[in-house]
Design a protein around this motif. Structure first.
Motif, PDB file in Angstrom:
ATOM      1  N   ILE A 267      31.868 -35.634  55.243  1.00 48.98           N
ATOM      2  CA  ILE A 267      31.700 -36.880  55.898  1.00 48.98           C
ATOM      3  C   ILE A 267      30.543 -37.532  54.904  1.00 48.98           C
ATOM      4  CG2 ILE A 267      30.742 -37.680  57.848  1.00 48.98           C
ATOM      5  CD1 ILE A 267      31.664 -35.204  59.545  1.00 48.98           C
ATOM      6  N   ILE A 268      30.763 -38.616  54.539  1.00 48.04           N
ATOM      7  CA  ILE A 268      29.806 -39.480  53.547  1.00 48.04           C
ATOM      8  C   ILE A 268      28.900 -40.228  54.670  1.00 48.04           C
ATOM      9  CG2 ILE A 268      29.613 -41.088  52.169  1.00 48.04           C
ATOM     10  CD1 ILE A 268      31.277 -38.872  50.988  1.00 48.04           C
ATOM     11  N   SER A 269      27.506 -40.100  54.193  1.00 50.84           N
ATOM     12  CA  SER A 269      26.482 -40.661  55.040  1.00 50.84           C
ATOM     13  C   SER A 269      26.875 -42.084  55.706  1.00 50.84           C
ATOM     14  CB  SER A 269      24.897 -40.936  53.906  1.00 50.84           C
ATOM     15  OG  SER A 269      25.406 -41.877  53.160  1.00 50.84           O
ATOM     16  N   ASP A 270      27.694 -42.843  55.040  1.00 41.89           N
ATOM     17  CA  ASP A 270      28.158 -44.070  55.736  1.00 41.89           C
ATOM     18  C   ASP A 270      29.069 -43.854  56.909  1.00 41.89           C
ATOM     19  OD1 ASP A 270      30.259 -43.892  54.538  1.00 41.89           O
ATOM     20  OD2 ASP A 270      30.044 -45.383  53.043  1.00 41.89           O
ATOM     21  N   SER A 271      29.344 -42.822  57.448  1.00 37.55           N
ATOM     22  CA  SER A 271      30.792 -42.501  58.290  1.00 37.55           C
ATOM     23  C   SER A 271      29.981 -41.491  59.518  1.00 37.55           C
ATOM     24  CB  SER A 271      31.752 -41.928  57.423  1.00 37.55           C
ATOM     25  OG  SER A 271      32.184 -42.903  56.682  1.00 37.55           O
ATOM     26  N   PRO A 272      28.981 -41.981  60.023  1.00 37.95           N
ATOM     27  CA  PRO A 272      28.570 -40.900  61.329  1.00 37.95           C
ATOM     28  C   PRO A 272      29.297 -40.965  62.404  1.00 37.95           C
ATOM     29  CG  PRO A 272      27.239 -43.118  61.140  1.00 37.95           C
ATOM     30  CD  PRO A 272      28.207 -43.144  59.967  1.00 37.95           C
ATOM     31  N   GLY A 273      30.362 -42.030  62.619  1.00 37.60           N
ATOM     32  CA  GLY A 273      31.155 -42.309  63.623  1.00 37.60           C
ATOM     33  C   GLY A 273      32.362 -41.012  63.563  1.00 37.60           C
ATOM     34  N   THR A 274      32.482 -40.147  62.559  1.00 32.27           N
ATOM     35  CA  THR A 274      33.219 -39.134  62.494  1.00 32.27           C
ATOM     36  C   THR A 274      33.193 -38.303  63.680  1.00 32.27           C
ATOM     37  OG1 THR A 274      33.269 -39.432  60.019  1.00 32.27           O
ATOM     38  CG2 THR A 274      34.175 -37.169  61.205  1.00 32.27           C
ATOM     39  N   ARG A 275      34.252 -37.837  64.484  1.00 34.19           N
ATOM     40  CA  ARG A 275      34.011 -36.847  65.670  1.00 34.19           C
ATOM     41  C   ARG A 275      35.112 -35.756  65.436  1.00 34.19           C
ATOM     42  NH1 ARG A 275      34.772 -40.606  70.533  1.00 34.19           N
ATOM     43  NH2 ARG A 275      36.107 -41.807  69.116  1.00 34.19           N
ATOM     44  N   SER A 276      34.726 -34.465  65.385  1.00 35.36           N
ATOM     45  CA  SER A 276      35.701 -33.392  65.368  1.00 35.36           C
ATOM     46  C   SER A 276      35.471 -32.514  66.617  1.00 35.36           C
ATOM     47  CB  SER A 276      35.473 -32.654  64.076  1.00 35.36           C
ATOM     48  OG  SER A 276      36.312 -31.544  64.038  1.00 35.36           O
ATOM     49  N   VAL A 277      36.606 -32.220  67.258  1.00 36.50           N
ATOM     50  CA  VAL A 277      36.536 -31.691  68.652  1.00 36.50           C
ATOM     51  C   VAL A 277      37.745 -30.509  68.893  1.00 36.50           C
ATOM     52  CG1 VAL A 277      36.897 -31.792  71.195  1.00 36.50           C
ATOM     53  CG2 VAL A 277      35.873 -33.612  69.854  1.00 36.50           C
ATOM     54  N   ASN A 278      37.085 -29.192  68.787  1.00 39.11           N
ATOM     55  CA  ASN A 278      37.876 -27.992  68.999  1.00 39.11           C
ATOM     56  C   ASN A 278      38.959 -27.675  67.952  1.00 39.11           C
ATOM     57  OD1 ASN A 278      37.063 -27.724  71.682  1.00 39.11           O
ATOM     58  ND2 ASN A 278      38.391 -29.014  72.722  1.00 39.11           N
ATOM     59  N   SER A 279      38.546 -27.937  66.765  1.00 41.34           N
ATOM     60  CA  SER A 279      39.327 -27.649  65.679  1.00 41.34           C
ATOM     61  C   SER A 279      38.938 -26.580  64.814  1.00 41.34           C
ATOM     62  CB  SER A 279      39.209 -29.115  64.677  1.00 41.34           C
ATOM     63  OG  SER A 279      39.805 -30.125  65.419  1.00 41.34           O
ATOM     64  N   MET A 280      39.864 -26.128  63.994  1.00 41.20           N
ATOM     65  CA  MET A 280      39.704 -25.072  62.867  1.00 41.20           C
ATOM     66  C   MET A 280      39.315 -25.663  61.536  1.00 41.20           C
ATOM     67  SD  MET A 280      42.121 -22.049  61.288  1.00 41.20           S
ATOM     68  CE  MET A 280      42.113 -21.041  63.118  1.00 41.20           C
TER      69      MET A 280
END
Length: 308
Positions: A267-280
């Motif tokens: 995740i690059i600093s300009d992409s804080p909207g990244t969301r990751s849930v229940n993932s390996m």
């Protein structure tokens, strides 16, 4: 009738091409009355339909169906020194379906694309797209300002310099049961590349290997919804990321597997909207947007918790 994901699309007129030989583009061009009230279906029998250096440009309300991915192949050496868009074996159209075949571009110049959509939203199903032979770039399927429905598709690109399994530019396709792979390029290999796009990706396997940079899914200014996605990247001499978020990307990732030689998720600093849930997430997360990124319930291959 043509079945697409449980929905039956009636073809008012069926044109049977029993074996390779007839000029498919000439058949399409000779259809002058296709409409919603009078759709056409060109059904291709088994065999290899070699277009040489020519291509097929589809027409609204004229669909093409093969006799199976292993039975019907449309192949060509369609390649230019100009761009990806003029180097496609088949170009799509609105209100069409392309199903049950393999499309192959063997290239020969700078660019090689198997299937290309621009400002259209066709349906594609039970199809393999394979691109090789472009000295600069090979792309299996490219969507530009398009929203196709893609179901049960294998899209591959390999060889030479840069490879992309599927490319979405300013597009919002629905991608269901897709396998996209890129390998063998000496510079970059991306299974799926999203550029200013918001695809819905469900049951997608995106893999990349080799070169200097290898990425399963590369997101640039994009906001894909990714559920049950397997994104893997190996062998990049500079880095290999399962998924990368860059340039204000905000993907939503759920119930997925992210793996890369370098990191599973970058995740690059300009992409804080990244969301990751229940993932390996295998090999961890490299995150420059730590304070704002949302991660919940992620784990590694040993089921140990993984934090962003």
């Amino acid at each position: 009738a043509l079945n697409m994901g449980g929905q039956t699309i009636y073809a008012g007129t069926v044109i049977e091409v029993l074996e390779p030989g007839p000029d498919i583009q000439a058949i399409i061009d000779n259809i002058t009355d296709a409409s919603a009230a009078k759709p056409y279906l060109i059904h291709l029998g088994a065999g290899v339909y070699d277009l040489g250096s020519t291509n097929i440009v589809m027409k609204p309300w004229v669909s093409i169906q093969g006799s199976g991915q292993e039975a019907t192949k449309i192949t060509g050496a369609v390649s230019t020194g100009l761009d990806d868009d003029t180097s496609a074996v088949i170009s799509g159209a609105n209100n069409t379906a392309l199903t049950d075949m393999t499309i192959e571009n063997t290239g020969g110049n700078s660019f090689s694309t198997a299937y290309y959509n621009s400002n259209v939203s066709p349906r594609m199903a039970r199809m393999t797209a394979n691109s090789t032979g472009g000295s600069s770039r090979n792309i299996g399927i490219k969507n530009v300002t398009s929203s196709p429905i893609m179901t049960d598709i294998i899209s591959k690109a390999s060889g030479n310099t840069n490879n992309r399994g599927v490319v979405n530019v300013s597009s919002s396709p629905t991608m269901l049961d897709i396998t996209a792979s890129a390998s063998g390029g000496t510079e970059t290999n991306f299974g799926v590349h999203n550029e200013a796009s918001s695809p819905t990706m469900i049951n997608v396997t995106a893999s990349a290997s080799g070169g200097t940079i290898s990425r399963g899914v590369n997101n640039n200014a994009s906001s894909p919804t990714m559920m049950n996605v397997t994104a893997r990247a190996f062998g990049g001499t500079v880095n290999s990321f399962g998924i990368l978020s860059n340039n204000s990307s905000s993907p939503f990732i759920q119930d997925s597997i992210l793996e890369g030689d370098s990191k599973g998720l970058r995740i690059i600093s300009d992409s804080p909207g990244t969301r990751s849930v229940n993932s390996m997430v295998i090999n961890g997360v490299l995150n420059d947007a730590i304070t704002e990124t949302q991660c919940l319930g992620n784990y590694d291959e040993t089921l140990a918790s993984v934090s962003c």
